[in-house]
Design an enzyme around this catalytic site. Structure first.
Site, PDB file in Angstrom:
ATOM      1  CB  CYS A 101      -0.874   0.027   1.232  1.00 18.99           C
ATOM      2  SG  CYS A 101      -1.920  -1.400   1.414  1.00 18.99           S
ATOM      3  NE  ARG A 131       4.636   1.764  -0.904  1.00 17.56           N
ATOM      4  CZ  ARG A 131       5.409   1.913   0.172  1.00 17.56           C
ATOM      5  NH1 ARG A 131       6.507   2.621   0.082  1.00 17.56           N
ATOM      6  NH2 ARG A 131       5.093   1.379   1.315  1.00 17.56           N
ATOM      7  CD1 TRP A 148      -0.164  -5.616  -3.531  1.00 15.51           C
ATOM      8  CD2 TRP A 148      -0.329  -6.577  -1.513  1.00 15.51           C
ATOM      9  NE1 TRP A 148       0.316  -6.897  -3.637  1.00 15.51           N
ATOM     10  CE2 TRP A 148       0.220  -7.508  -2.418  1.00 15.51           C
ATOM     11  CE3 TRP A 148      -0.525  -6.966  -0.196  1.00 15.51           C
ATOM     12  CZ2 TRP A 148       0.582  -8.802  -2.045  1.00 15.51           C
ATOM     13  CZ3 TRP A 148      -0.168  -8.259   0.182  1.00 15.51           C
ATOM     14  CH2 TRP A 148       0.382  -9.156  -0.743  1.00 15.51           C
ATOM     15  CG  ASN A 191       0.339   2.084   3.703  1.00 13.85           C
ATOM     16  OD1 ASN A 191      -0.723   2.199   3.102  1.00 13.85           O
ATOM     17  ND2 ASN A 191       1.487   2.562   3.247  1.00 13.85           N
ATOM     18  N   GLY A 192      -0.678  -1.279   6.536  1.00 14.38           N
ATOM     19  CA  GLY A 192      -0.417  -2.168   7.672  1.00 14.38           C
ATOM     20  C   GLY A 192      -1.636  -3.019   7.976  1.00 14.38           C
ATOM     21  CD  GLU A 242      18.455 -12.101  -7.861  1.00 10.71           C
ATOM     22  OE1 GLU A 242      17.856 -12.694  -6.964  1.00 10.71           O
ATOM     23  OE2 GLU A 242      18.086 -10.992  -8.296  1.00 10.71           O
ATOM     24  CE  LYS A 244      15.076 -10.239 -10.102  1.00 10.30           C
ATOM     25  NZ  LYS A 244      15.743 -10.058  -8.823  1.00 10.30           N
ATOM     26  CD  GLU A 285      11.189 -10.704  -9.044  1.00  7.90           C
ATOM     27  OE1 GLU A 285      10.456 -10.332  -8.121  1.00  7.90           O
ATOM     28  OE2 GLU A 285      12.411 -10.506  -9.045  1.00  7.90           O
ATOM     29  CG  HIS A 325      21.416 -35.733  -5.932  1.00  6.82           C
ATOM     30  ND1 HIS A 325      21.800 -36.974  -5.515  1.00  6.82           N
ATOM     31  CD2 HIS A 325      22.556 -35.026  -6.143  1.00  6.82           C
ATOM     32  CE1 HIS A 325      23.134 -37.023  -5.437  1.00  6.82           C
ATOM     33  NE2 HIS A 325      23.602 -35.845  -5.824  1.00  6.82           N
ATOM     34  CE  LYS A 351      12.109  -2.252  -5.519  1.00  5.98           C
ATOM     35  NZ  LYS A 351      12.941  -3.286  -6.160  1.00  5.98           N
TER      36      LYS A 351
HETATM   37  O1  M6R Z   1      13.483  -4.758   0.221  1.00  6.47           O
HETATM   38  P1  M6R Z   1      14.042  -6.108   0.477  1.00  6.47           P
HETATM   39  O2  M6R Z   1      15.398  -6.300  -0.096  1.00  6.47           O
HETATM   40  O3  M6R Z   1      14.011  -6.498   1.918  1.00  6.47           O
HETATM   41  O4  M6R Z   1      13.067  -7.086  -0.273  1.00  6.47           O
HETATM   42  C1  M6R Z   1      13.207  -8.477  -0.209  1.00  6.47           C
HETATM   43  C2  M6R Z   1      12.399  -9.149  -1.282  1.00  6.47           C
HETATM   44  O5  M6R Z   1      11.037  -8.873  -1.132  1.00  6.47           O
HETATM   45  C3  M6R Z   1      12.848  -8.725  -2.682  1.00  6.47           C
HETATM   46  O6  M6R Z   1      14.197  -8.951  -2.890  1.00  6.47           O
HETATM   47  C4  M6R Z   1      12.036  -9.496  -3.746  1.00  6.47           C
HETATM   48  O7  M6R Z   1      12.365 -10.855  -3.718  1.00  6.47           O
HETATM   49  C5  M6R Z   1      12.265  -8.888  -5.132  1.00  6.47           C
HETATM   50  N1  M6R Z   1      11.023  -8.766  -5.846  1.00  6.47           N
HETATM   51  C6  M6R Z   1      13.161  -9.703  -5.988  1.00  6.47           C
HETATM   52  O8  M6R Z   1      13.355  -9.160  -7.238  1.00  6.47           O
END
Ligand code: M6R
Length: 612
Positions: free
Chosen positions: A2, A27, A73, A99-100, A485, A489, A492, A508, A607
């Site tokens: 949010c 966000r 959100w 928010n929260g 990683e 990427k 997502e 395995h 985000k």
């Molecule tokens: O802000 P942060 O680094 O704590 O966020 C952690 C994850 O939410 C963040 O890295 C998320 O996995 C990204 N979308 C990856 O691209």
């Protein structure tokens, strides 16, 4: 997640609020709304994007110099117009954005229902604004006092802004566990969940602390008290970020811009910290904690998502060159698993946003057991940065694309600097080797520029594999986290199922997946156990898997086996993750674009994940 934006001052609020909502879009959200005060309180909200709200508001009277706006959100109740914020109180004289999560909202709602309140939405937020109104009316107190009393009854996290028809020159803002920033302009105030909607108006900001309530009055100084009514002095800080960092700067997407910013962002994360000629590595923020780190029984890195992957690279680095034992934990698991931890441990929390709820909670848990807590954050003044004993900022600049790119390479750069600093203090590296590593580190930004200029190879690979249903990413040693990683990427932003594995683990289980339709991305530089990785590549080839390999410039062995190769310049083994992650980011980006995905705001993602 949010987003909050609010304005009070002499200007028209609507254009400022709308622009603010657009800045907060990164966000992640599913509905948006706005409330303005101009005599009466008016409120509009829509499901979907900010553009839909803007469209809906086209022919409305939107006059007013005070207002609040929100991107939601969904947590309580589905993403629809009714559940979107702002929410009115029963009398429609108060409006709130939040928010929260109010954890005890059900009990509060039951109580209010008994007292005749009814609720339009399924949200915890509507409960809170009615609680405030109920207290204000029944206890005959000011709005500010009613907010304070209500917040003392609330369990959970909140960042709120309240707008009142009877107080046309005042906004009330409060936070606990969810960030809130107040921009202090010449003759106006801006309130937001992060600094992005504020930067273009003022660089002077006050970050509210947990359980603080700010009374923001037109033409008056900012007043802050905590929920126990103790007066606090606002601490005005200057924002480091610039407006142009929040714009796409000619790129089609923030993600692409941020990928291409990496030569600069990696350099910035080393600026003032590394002088290769003189053999100096220093990290001012943690200098007082070096001894603690050197004597620690072990270092525990806690993080989520991409930041967790950076932590894994950190584990290899710290153990390899500084010989300090490291464990890397998902913050979400660590916080609930009763770990053995005490004052002999040092915890390093890694987070781009500095607001990730699980990481924050894990910090609190580790602190309660006596551990020293350090942070590696990108967002200055963020909750995690403030919750740690000390730390190091990554200085990557604002990261707007939901998929983390430049934040990852900056985190790994900072972890490399830390490991080198500890190695120097501990004497675990011969001087010549130490100097060699510093020189290689300093040369990285230029090498990233070379990686970025790949003559279109990642785009061609993306074209060939855009319709794949699955991808496997394999690497060993320092490049195992890079494989994880790369897979994250891709999944997502393109919604293709992708898995990262240590290459030898393939036998395995995952090897069963390999056939002529399975693209397998190998991170195979000519370093470490290169020959072993070549054997793994052969195993995939024998099963007709499609091989895409990231190799060191001039490699011929893998070239003969792979369907596609992407070359990266020669560098030290421990620095390969920084170079090798860049083409993987590009590959994910181009595949997602070819599949028509919204790369900057992928579905369901936020985000900064400010709920657990
Ligand atoms: O802000 P942060 O680094 O704590 O966020 C952690 C994850 O939410 C963040 O890295 C998320 O996995 C990204 N979308 C990856 O691209």
């Amino acid at each position: 997640m949010c987003g909050i934006v609010a304005y009070i001052g002499p200007k028209q609020a609507y254009p400022i609020l709308l622009k603010g909502l657009q800045r907060l879009e990164y966000r992640g959200y599913d509905s948006a709304g706005i409330a303005l005060l101009n005599g009466g309180l008016i409120l509009f909200k829509t499901k979907g994007k900010v553009a839909e709200l803007e469209d809906y508001l086209k022919d409305k009277n939107l006059k007013g110099t005070i207002g609040i706006a929100h991107t939601r959100w969904a947590t309580h109740g589905e993403p629809n117009q009714t559940n979107a914020h702002p929410h009115f109180s029963k009398s429609k004289k108060l409006a709130i954005i939040h928010n929260g999560i109010i954890e005890n909202y059900a009990a509060l709602k039951k109580e209010l229902t008994k007292r005749g309140y009814t609720f339009d939405s399924d949200t915890d937020t509507e409960v809170l604004i009615n609680l405030i109104e109920d207290i204000q009316q029944n206890e005959n107190v000011s709005l500010e006092e009613a907010v304070r009393i209500s917040l003392n009854q609330v369990i959970g996290a909140y960042a709120i802004v309240v707008l009142s028809q009877d107080n046309p020159d005042m906004l009330i803002a409060a936070r606990k566990g969810s960030p809130l920033v107040i921009g202090v302009g010449e003759d106006d105030y801006f309130i937001a969940s992060d600094a992005t909607p504020i930067i273009e108006y003022t660089k002077n900001v006050v970050y509210l602390e947990d359980e603080e309530v700010a009374v923001v009055k037109r033409g008056e100084d900012l007043q802050i008290r905590n929920i126990k009514n103790r007066k606090k002095t606002p601490y005005i800080q200057e924002l480091e970020w610039n407006l142009n960092e929040l714009e796409k700067g000619g790129y089609e997407h923030f993600m692409l811009k941020e990928i291409y910013e990496q030569p600069r962002s990696v350099k910035d994360s080393m600026r003032g910290r590394l002088n290769a000629q003189s053999g100096i590595v220093s990290l001012g923020g943690i200098v007082d904690y070096e001894d603690k780190m050197l004597k620690a029984r072990r270092i525990i890195m806690i993080a989520c998502g991409t930041s967790w992957h950076a932590g894994l690279v950190g584990e290899y680095l710290f153990e390899d060159i500084a010989r300090i034992p490291v464990e890397v934990e998902y913050a979400s698991e660590f916080r609930y698993r009763n770990p053995i931890i005490d004052e002999n441990d040092v915890v390093i929390a890694i987070s781009q946003s500095g607001e990730t709820a699980d990481t924050l909670a894990a910090i609190e848990m580790a602190r309660s057991k006596g551990a020293t807590i350090l942070g590696i954050c990108n967002v200055v003044g963020s909750s995690i940065a403030r919750a740690t004993d000390a730390g190091t900022y990554t200085h990557a600049g604002p990261e707007i694309g939901v998929a983390s790119t430049k934040a990852f390479t900056a985190q790994v750069t900072v972890l490399t600097l830390m490991a080198l600093r500890l190695a120097k203090l501990k004497g675990t590296l011969p001087k010549s080797r130490f100097m060699q590593l510093l020189n290689e580190l300093e040369a990285l930004p230029e090498k990233i520029t070379k990686v970025l200029d790949d003559h279109g190879i990642t785009e061609r690979i993306a074209e060939e594999f855009k319709a794949a249903s699955n991808f496997l990413y394999l690497g060993r040693g320092y490049n195992f986290p890079v494989a994880l990683e790369g897979a994250l990427k891709l999944k997502e932003i393109s919604y293709i199922h992708a898995e990262g594995y240590p290459a030898a683990e393939m036998k395995h289980g995952p090897i069963a997946l390999i056939d002529e339709n399975m693209p397998v991305v190998f991170i195979a530089p000519n370093k470490g156990i290169y020959e072993k990785v070549v054997s793994n590549i052969q195993e995939v080839k024998a099963r007709n898997g499609k091989i895409i390999a990231i190799v060191t410039e001039g490699d011929t062995t893998v070239k003969d086996l792979a369907d596609y190769i992407i070359e990266i310049p020669e560098t030290e083994e421990m620095l390969v993750p920084i170079l090798a992650s860049v083409p993987l980011q590009k590959l994910a980006y181009y595949i997602a674009i070819l599949r028509g995905c919204n790369v900057d705001q992928p579905r369901n993602l936020a985000k900064s994940v400010t709920v657990e």
